[in-house]
Design a protein around this motif. Structure first.
Motif, PDB file in Angstrom:
ATOM      1  N   SER A   1       0.828  -1.208   0.000  1.00  0.00           N
ATOM      2  CA  SER A   1       0.000   0.000   0.000  1.00  0.00           C
ATOM      3  C   SER A   1       0.862   1.258   0.000  1.00  0.00           C
ATOM      4  O   SER A   1       0.561   2.223  -0.708  1.00  0.00           O
ATOM      5  CB  SER A   1      -0.920   0.026   1.216  1.00  0.00           C
TER       6      SER A   1
ATOM      7  N   ASP B   1      -5.636  -1.036  -4.902  1.00  0.00           N
ATOM      8  CA  ASP B   1      -5.024  -1.619  -3.706  1.00  0.00           C
ATOM      9  C   ASP B   1      -5.959  -2.663  -3.102  1.00  0.00           C
ATOM     10  O   ASP B   1      -6.875  -2.326  -2.360  1.00  0.00           O
ATOM     11  CB  ASP B   1      -4.714  -0.507  -2.705  1.00  0.00           C
ATOM     12  N   GLU B   2      -5.709  -3.904  -3.395  1.00  0.00           N
ATOM     13  CA  GLU B   2      -6.539  -5.030  -2.922  1.00  0.00           C
ATOM     14  C   GLU B   2      -8.029  -4.732  -3.106  1.00  0.00           C
ATOM     15  O   GLU B   2      -8.807  -4.838  -2.152  1.00  0.00           O
ATOM     16  CB  GLU B   2      -6.218  -5.325  -1.446  1.00  0.00           C
TER      17      GLU B   2
HETATM   18 MG    MG Z   1      -2.073  -2.775   2.148  1.00  0.00          MG
END
Ligand code: MG
Ligand code: ADP
Length: 326
Positions: A49, A173-174
Motif C-alpha cells: 500500500s 489496492d486489494e
Molecule cells: Mg495494504
C-alpha cells in the motif's frame, strides 16, 4: 513498449519510537508499461500500500523518484501536481471505509470532477450518470447513500470515482479483498472490461498470488519493502525464481484443470513474520528461506536477471543457468 510509470530506488520510511524507523518501502525500482496490468503481491505489511501511495503521490517518498509519462512527479508542487493527479488514480481496498457515509453516491463520484474543474454543473451531472452506467450501476441510484449499496456495488462506486477524471493509470489496492468470493469475480471482470474499453494501465495489488493470476501481465513480488521477483505472470506461475515466490505460490489453492503436470508440494513458511523496522542482514528472506546458505546471511542480493526477462533478488535463483536453488 512504452513505459508509463517508472519508480527508481523509491524509499519510504516512517518514524518509529526512539529515533527508529519503519522501512516500509526499501529501494523499489520498477517500470509499469502502458496498457499492462502489473500485479504487486506480498504478505500483509510488506509495503504494497505504501508503494502504491508513493506511485500516485498520495504520499511523498523519502528518497528516490517516480516518473509518470516521462515527467518526474516526485517533487512537483500542488499546482503542477493537479493535472498529473487526474491521470493517476488509486482505488482502495475497503470500499466502505473509503466512501464518505454522509454523501450521496452521485456526489462522491462527482467530487474529483469538481476538484479538477471538469465542466459545468450540468456536464458533471451527465458525466456522473454515464460513469454509473459504465461500472454497472443504475443512474437511478445516484441519490442513495453508501450504506444502501452492497459491498460489490460500493466498490463499483469507488471505481466510478477513480474513472471520473479519465485517468491513464489506476493503482488498485486489494480492490476485491473485502468482497465475498462470489462478487470478486464480477468486479475483476469489470476491471478487465474497463481496461479494454479505456486502454487503462493497472497496478493491481493483492496479498496472494491467487487473485492476480488471471488479471496480471507481469507480477512484482514484494518482501519486506523490496521487490524480490519481477516476471511475466505466466513464467512466474510456471516456475518461480525466488524461494519466497515459491512459498507464496504453494499457498495458492490448486485448481485441478489438468494443466498442472504434477501437484505442487505445499511449503509452509517458517520463522518470524518480518518486522520492517528490523531488517535481517544479507537477504531479508534468509531467516525463513529453506535454501539459505552463508552468503545469504551476509550479502544482500541485488534484483538481477535470473533468466531472460526474469528479475530475481536471490543469490541462488530457482530458475536459470545456475538452476535449482542449491
Ligand atoms: Mg495494504
Ligand atoms: P501492506 O500494504 O503490504 O500490508 P503497508 O504499506 O500498509 O503494507 O505497510 C508497510 C509497513 O509500513 C508496515 O509495517 C506498516 O505498519 C507501516 N506503515 C504503513 N503506513 C504507516 C504510517 N502511516 N505510519 C507508520 N507506519 C506505517
Amino acid at each position: 513498449m512504452t513505459v508509463l510509470l517508472r519508480a527508481s530506488e523509491v524509499v519510504k520510511r516512517y518514524p518509529a519510537g526512539r529515533a527508529g524507523a519503519v522501512h516500509a518501502v526499501n529501494g523499489v525500482s520498477l517500470d509499469v508499461r502502458a496498457g499492462e496490468t502489473l500485479g504487486v503481491v506480498g504478505e500483509s505489511g510488506c509495503g504494497k500500500s505504501t508503494l502504491g501511495r508513493c506511485l500516485v503521490r498520495l504520499t511523498d517518498v523519502t528518497s528516490g523518484r517516480v516518473e509518470f509519462d516521462g515527467q518526474d512527479i516526485t517533487a512537483l508542487g500542488a499546482r503542477r501536481l493537479r493535472p498529473v493527479r487526474a491521470g493517476l488514480q488509486l482505488i482502495f481496498q475497503d470500499p466502505y471505509a473509503s466512501l464518505n457515509p454522509r454523501r450521496r453516491a452521485g456526489d462522491i463520484v462527482a467530487e474529483p470532477l469538481k476538484v479538477h474543474r471538469q465542466g459545468s454543473a450540468r456536464a458533471i451531472r451527465d458525466r456522473v450518470a454515464e460513469l454509473f452506467e459504465v461500472v454497472g450501476l443504475s443512474a437511478a441510484h445516484l441519490d442513495r447513500y453508501p450504506h444502501e449499496f452492497s459491498g460489490g456495488q460500493r466498490q463499483r462506486i469507488g471505481i466510478a470515482r477513480a474513472l471520473a477524471t479519465r485517468p491513464r493509470l489506476i493503482v488498485a489496492d486489494e480492490p476485491v479483498s473485502a468482497l465475498d468470493v462470489s462478487v470478486q469475480a464480477q468486479v475483476l471482470n469489470l476491471f478487465a472490461d474497463l481496461q479494454d474499453e479505456f486502454g487503462l494501465t493497472y497496478v493491481f495489488i493483492a496479498h496472494d498470488l491467487g487473485v492476480v493470476r488471471h488479471v496480471s501481465d507481469r507480477i512484482a513480488v514484494m518482501y519486506l519493502g523490496e521487490v524480490v521477483e519481477l516476471a511475466d505472470a505466466e513464467a512466474l506461475y510456471a516456475a518461480p525464481a525466488h524461494p519466497y515466490t515459491e512459498t507464496l505460490l504453494s499457498a495458492v489453492p490448486e485448481i485441478d484443470d489438468g494443466s498442472d503436470p504434477a501437484p505442487r508440494e505445499r511449503i509452509v513458511l517458517t520463522g518470524d513474520v518480518p518486522n520492517p523496522s528490523d531488517r535481517p542482514a544479507g537477504c531479508a528472506f534468509h531467516p525463513r528461506c529453506p535454501y539459505a546458505r552463508d552468503l545469504c546471511r551476509t550479502e544482500r542480493p541485488p534484483l538481477t536477471e535470473a533468466a531472460p526477462g526474469r528479475l530475481s533478488a536471490c543469490h541462488f535463483p530457482l530458475v536459470g543457468p545456475r538452476g535449482s536453488g542449491g
